[in-house]
Design an enzyme around this catalytic site. Sequence first.
Site, short mmCIF file in Angstrom:
data_model
loop_
_atom_site.label_atom_id
_atom_site.label_comp_id
_atom_site.label_asym_id
_atom_site.label_seq_id
_atom_site.Cartn_x
_atom_site.Cartn_y
_atom_site.Cartn_z
N PHE A 150 -84.85 -50.04 -114.13
CA PHE A 150 -86.01 -49.04 -113.52
C PHE A 150 -86.56 -49.22 -112.32
O PHE A 150 -87.48 -48.56 -111.53
CB PHE A 150 -86.83 -47.90 -114.57
CG PHE A 150 -87.98 -49.41 -115.35
CD1 PHE A 150 -89.03 -49.65 -114.57
CD2 PHE A 150 -87.19 -49.95 -116.37
CE1 PHE A 150 -90.13 -50.22 -114.59
CE2 PHE A 150 -88.56 -50.07 -117.70
CZ PHE A 150 -90.31 -50.19 -116.53
N LYS A 174 -74.67 -47.56 -112.55
CA LYS A 174 -75.14 -46.44 -113.26
C LYS A 174 -77.16 -46.68 -113.49
O LYS A 174 -77.01 -48.35 -113.77
CB LYS A 174 -74.39 -47.07 -114.81
CG LYS A 174 -74.70 -45.39 -115.94
CD LYS A 174 -76.54 -45.29 -116.18
CE LYS A 174 -76.44 -46.62 -116.84
NZ LYS A 174 -78.59 -45.83 -117.65
N GLU A 177 -82.28 -43.74 -116.19
CA GLU A 177 -82.22 -42.36 -115.91
C GLU A 177 -84.28 -41.83 -115.61
O GLU A 177 -83.96 -41.28 -116.00
CB GLU A 177 -82.34 -42.05 -117.01
CG GLU A 177 -82.64 -42.46 -118.62
CD GLU A 177 -82.02 -43.93 -119.59
OE1 GLU A 177 -82.44 -44.02 -120.34
OE2 GLU A 177 -81.03 -44.80 -118.02
N SER A 227 -83.87 -55.93 -120.03
CA SER A 227 -84.27 -57.30 -120.77
C SER A 227 -82.81 -58.24 -121.72
O SER A 227 -82.19 -57.49 -121.71
CB SER A 227 -84.79 -56.61 -121.97
OG SER A 227 -83.88 -55.50 -122.30
N CYS A 282 -89.20 -58.57 -112.87
CA CYS A 282 -88.68 -59.70 -113.40
C CYS A 282 -89.07 -61.40 -113.13
O CYS A 282 -89.20 -62.04 -113.60
CB CYS A 282 -87.18 -59.67 -113.68
SG CYS A 282 -86.69 -60.20 -112.29
#
Length: 505
Positions: A150, A174, A177, A227, A282
């Site tokens: 995200f 993908k 969401e 993660s 990150c």
Amino acid sequence: MTSVIAHWIDGAGYAPEGGRTAPVYNPATGAVTAQVALADQAEIDAAIASAVRGFEAWSAFSIAKRQQVLFAFRELLNARKGELAALITAEHGKVLSDAMGEIARGQEVVELATGFPHLIKGAYSENASSGIDVYSLKQPLGVVGIISPFNFPAMVPMWFFPIALAAGNAVVLKPSEKDPSAALWMARLWQEAGLPDGAFTVLQGDKLAVDGLLESPDVQSISFVGSTPIAQYIYETASKHGKRVQALGGAKNHMLVLPDADLDLVADAAINAGYGAAGERCMAISVVLAVETVADALVDKIGERIATLKVGNGADAVEPDMGPLITGIHRDKVSSYVDIAEADGARVVVDGRGFAVDGAEDGFFFGPTLLDHVPTTSRAYTEEIFGPVLSVVRVSSYDEGVALINSGQFGNGTAIFTNDGGAARRFQNEVQVGMIGINVPIPVPVAYHSFGGWKQSLFGDAKAYGVHGFDFFTREKAITARWIDPAARADGASAGINLGFPQNH
């Protein structure tokens, strides 16, 4: 009634009525702005089947035609990137200038990919053995899957798909969401640039969609950023199903500050690297390792700068410095780490808990937070917080600082601030981290190098973009060829029968 953000299959939006959905929020207001379709097995199958057809069409394009499509995408993106930035701000919450910066760094990879013919060409060795030539070809894998996080809904996909497409693959993306619209926007742009339908597919969804990509025999590789626990799951599951995998995991990035460093430069860098995008990077610096002799002065300087930061809606006419976190649940998780640090003995110098923005009390805001004397045994130190929390850990020396960095489970990024070239040179050789900054707080490599960490920050052999990217998205064939000399054939000469293993001569 809110609209439904659809999949992109066969060159068109697709969201069957009555299917599963999830809410999409504007993090600055807390309001639900749309629902995103969550793929069931039928949509997963349809998306992958579309990509298989798209690969057949796209891989048949000549190198020259593929290059023209990439250049067209680059030009369209450059002309209309403001639209994409607005979508990112509305769904992620980062301020508009940061969203534009994200797009610019992703565009670097698009621009690298436009020069792909040089990077996918094979090699030729004439007369490697008597009368025998050996040469190699680099060919696309087929359908490749990209699972993006995200925090960078445009840049992270652009780390992968320009190179994958340049090499002739078809992509199934993908997206998260939580902020799914950027992926659809880029899919439409690819169609406008001339990419055939199916060569770029967007599969919206949750774990069901992820597992569908990991397990499908028609998907040849997986690229992932997220993660560490999920990266490890992606790596293990996709590898078990015979796929190539590059899975980039979490981080706990340190900045080591030596006594000779310019503390004003360090304080500015700590603010920029710790609180940009509300710490949801990150490559964010989350730990400042300050040598004790300068720690008090540095904490004061960082605190002074925090007091000047403005937090608010990233789409406001007067842009704030920092926006909200992605969801209320994540905001509460970040807050819990401050609770843990305080309970473990850390001093909360600046407290972002309970932060609110006037007129946007329902937004998912968390104020910039500064912790000092954080124990290295605390979960607030050992775990990735992924929010605007900067922890100061005091060390006695360079050696203690490097030992702390190297003892951690992550090895993504790190930085040293010093005016001592010898110390910097030691640091770059001794630290066990994949990306290193010397007086640079966020050492994200340029596109023609490669992005990726060590240890629990990377699963798989290939980093993102650069030469690693082209190697990852192609596979090589080596051809050994002998053509009989016409004169020898006319003489009826024969090599004869020899059951021994072939030798070169």
